[in-house]
Design an enzyme around this catalytic site. Structure first.
Site, PDB file in Angstrom:
ATOM      1  N   HIS A  89       0.729  -1.176  -0.054  1.00 33.54           N
ATOM      2  CA  HIS A  89       0.006  -0.056  -0.163  1.00 33.54           C
ATOM      3  C   HIS A  89       0.782   1.185   0.041  1.00 33.54           C
ATOM      4  O   HIS A  89       0.560   2.283  -0.845  1.00 33.54           O
ATOM      5  CB  HIS A  89      -1.007   0.030   1.175  1.00 33.54           C
ATOM      6  CG  HIS A  89      -1.930  -0.944   1.254  1.00 33.54           C
ATOM      7  ND1 HIS A  89      -2.036  -1.708   2.559  1.00 33.54           N
ATOM      8  CD2 HIS A  89      -2.865  -1.460   0.500  1.00 33.54           C
ATOM      9  CE1 HIS A  89      -2.976  -2.591   2.347  1.00 33.54           C
ATOM     10  NE2 HIS A  89      -3.629  -2.321   1.057  1.00 33.54           N
TER      11      HIS A  89
ATOM     12  N   LYS B  31     -16.227  -7.598   5.798  1.00 36.17           N
ATOM     13  CA  LYS B  31     -15.108  -8.105   6.528  1.00 36.17           C
ATOM     14  C   LYS B  31     -15.172  -7.623   8.088  1.00 36.17           C
ATOM     15  O   LYS B  31     -15.334  -6.383   8.163  1.00 36.17           O
ATOM     16  CB  LYS B  31     -13.868  -7.714   5.741  1.00 36.17           C
ATOM     17  CG  LYS B  31     -13.677  -8.176   4.642  1.00 36.17           C
ATOM     18  CD  LYS B  31     -12.272  -7.454   4.017  1.00 36.17           C
ATOM     19  CE  LYS B  31     -12.100  -7.625   2.395  1.00 36.17           C
ATOM     20  NZ  LYS B  31     -11.152  -6.756   1.852  1.00 36.17           N
TER      21      LYS B  31
ATOM     22  N   ARG C 168      -2.270  -6.100  -8.364  1.00 34.07           N
ATOM     23  CA  ARG C 168      -1.004  -6.834  -8.184  1.00 34.07           C
ATOM     24  C   ARG C 168      -0.827  -8.116  -9.395  1.00 34.07           C
ATOM     25  O   ARG C 168       0.455  -8.262  -9.555  1.00 34.07           O
ATOM     26  CB  ARG C 168      -1.223  -7.611  -6.675  1.00 34.07           C
ATOM     27  CG  ARG C 168      -0.985  -6.657  -5.536  1.00 34.07           C
ATOM     28  CD  ARG C 168      -1.590  -7.474  -4.405  1.00 34.07           C
ATOM     29  NE  ARG C 168      -2.910  -7.447  -4.416  1.00 34.07           N
ATOM     30  CZ  ARG C 168      -3.657  -7.627  -3.297  1.00 34.07           C
ATOM     31  NH1 ARG C 168      -3.285  -7.909  -2.220  1.00 34.07           N
ATOM     32  NH2 ARG C 168      -4.993  -7.907  -3.659  1.00 34.07           N
TER      33      ARG C 168
ATOM     34  N   SER D 119      -3.180  -7.296   3.190  1.00 35.55           N
ATOM     35  CA  SER D 119      -3.265  -7.337   4.516  1.00 35.55           C
ATOM     36  C   SER D 119      -3.858  -8.585   5.315  1.00 35.55           C
ATOM     37  O   SER D 119      -3.437  -9.128   6.183  1.00 35.55           O
ATOM     38  CB  SER D 119      -4.641  -6.307   4.823  1.00 35.55           C
ATOM     39  OG  SER D 119      -4.260  -4.953   4.576  1.00 35.55           O
TER      40      SER D 119
HETATM   41  O1  PNS Z   1      -9.138  -2.975   0.734  1.00 27.95           O
HETATM   42  P1  PNS Z   1     -10.365  -3.401   0.137  1.00 27.95           P
HETATM   43  O2  PNS Z   1     -11.399  -3.892   1.348  1.00 27.95           O
HETATM   44  O3  PNS Z   1     -10.255  -4.262  -0.697  1.00 27.95           O
HETATM   45  O4  PNS Z   1     -11.007  -2.007  -0.284  1.00 27.95           O
HETATM   46  C1  PNS Z   1     -12.452  -2.006  -1.047  1.00 27.95           C
HETATM   47  C2  PNS Z   1     -12.770  -0.833  -1.531  1.00 27.95           C
HETATM   48  C3  PNS Z   1     -12.994   0.284  -0.320  1.00 27.95           C
HETATM   49  C4  PNS Z   1     -12.162  -0.242  -2.455  1.00 27.95           C
HETATM   50  C5  PNS Z   1     -14.456  -0.968  -1.755  1.00 27.95           C
HETATM   51  O5  PNS Z   1     -15.119  -1.840  -0.765  1.00 27.95           O
HETATM   52  C6  PNS Z   1     -15.484   0.300  -1.961  1.00 27.95           C
HETATM   53  O6  PNS Z   1     -14.937   1.170  -2.787  1.00 27.95           O
HETATM   54  N1  PNS Z   1     -16.326   0.617  -1.010  1.00 27.95           N
HETATM   55  C7  PNS Z   1     -17.029   1.779  -0.919  1.00 27.95           C
HETATM   56  C8  PNS Z   1     -18.463   1.384  -1.120  1.00 27.95           C
HETATM   57  C9  PNS Z   1     -19.005   1.862  -2.806  1.00 27.95           C
HETATM   58  O7  PNS Z   1     -18.763   2.833  -3.210  1.00 27.95           O
HETATM   59  N2  PNS Z   1     -19.451   0.621  -3.562  1.00 27.95           N
HETATM   60  C10 PNS Z   1     -19.842   0.946  -4.917  1.00 27.95           C
HETATM   61  C11 PNS Z   1     -18.743   0.563  -5.584  1.00 27.95           C
HETATM   62  S1  PNS Z   1     -18.694  -1.133  -6.371  1.00 27.95           S
END
Ligand code: PNS
Length: 160
Positions: A17, A41, A90, A128
């Site tokens: 990150h 999660k 990745r 993570s």
């Molecule tokens: O580190 P992560 O948990 O893989 O990150 C996921 C993240 C935060 C990028 C994703 O869950 C997100 O954008 N959540 C916000 C909710 C949202 O906007 N959802 C609609 C788009 S699909």
């Protein structure tokens, strides 16, 4: 001002990150690291701790801010006056899900662009969840997380 948001759970922030944040900070005037609790999660670290870990790891980067958000990512971008979502890729296995999210976010907010940075070769294996698993099983995570937070991560994971 060209502002980008780098979203994620950061549970906890890894060197992978941090590499993406550093590189994005050279491309944009400001990078806001958006920390959220993914509803699917259960986090290992409290949100305030995850934010604090990122702040400490990026203290040397003058144009990086860290904030917690809830709700839609595109709404957070609007609030921060940002037009770009940064994502690290990745491997091809990340691509399908990320591509879908980029398209959904584009539908929700057409002026937003998702920019993918390819992860550095040495971090392609890192996540993570890998860090949490190694930590839980008593392994050494010192090469996976920023040195600024290693002590706290170790204490939280195995009471050192
Ligand atoms: O580190 P992560 O948990 O893989 O990150 C996921 C993240 C935060 C990028 C994703 O869950 C997100 O954008 N959540 C916000 C909710 C949202 O906007 N959802 C609609 C788009 S699909």
């Amino acid at each position: 001002m060209n502002i980008a948001v780098y979203p994620g759970s950061f549970d906890p922030i890894t060197n992978g990150h941090l590499d993406i944040i550093r590189r994005a900070s050279r491309l944009y005037d400001k990078v806001v690291v958006g920390v959220l609790t993914n509803t699917s999660k259960r986090p290992m670290f409290e949100k305030s701790q995850r934010v604090d870990f990122i702040k400490r790891s990026t203290a040397d980067l003058g144009n990086v801010e860290v904030a917690f958000f809830e709700g839609l990512l595109v709404d957070f971008l609007r609030k921060e006056n940002a037009k770009v979502i940064i994502k690290g890729l990745r491997a091809t296995s990340d691509f399908e899900y990320e591509f879908q999210m980029a398209l959904v976010n584009k539908q929700l907010c057409p002026e937003v662009e998702t920019v993918f940075l390819s992860s550095s070769e040495k971090f392609t294996y890192l996540s993570s969840s890998v860090v949490r698993e190694i930590g839980r099983l008593g392994g050494d995570v010192s090469m996976f997380v920023p040195s600024e937070i290693l002590g706290d991560v170790n204490r939280a994971m195995h009471g050192e």
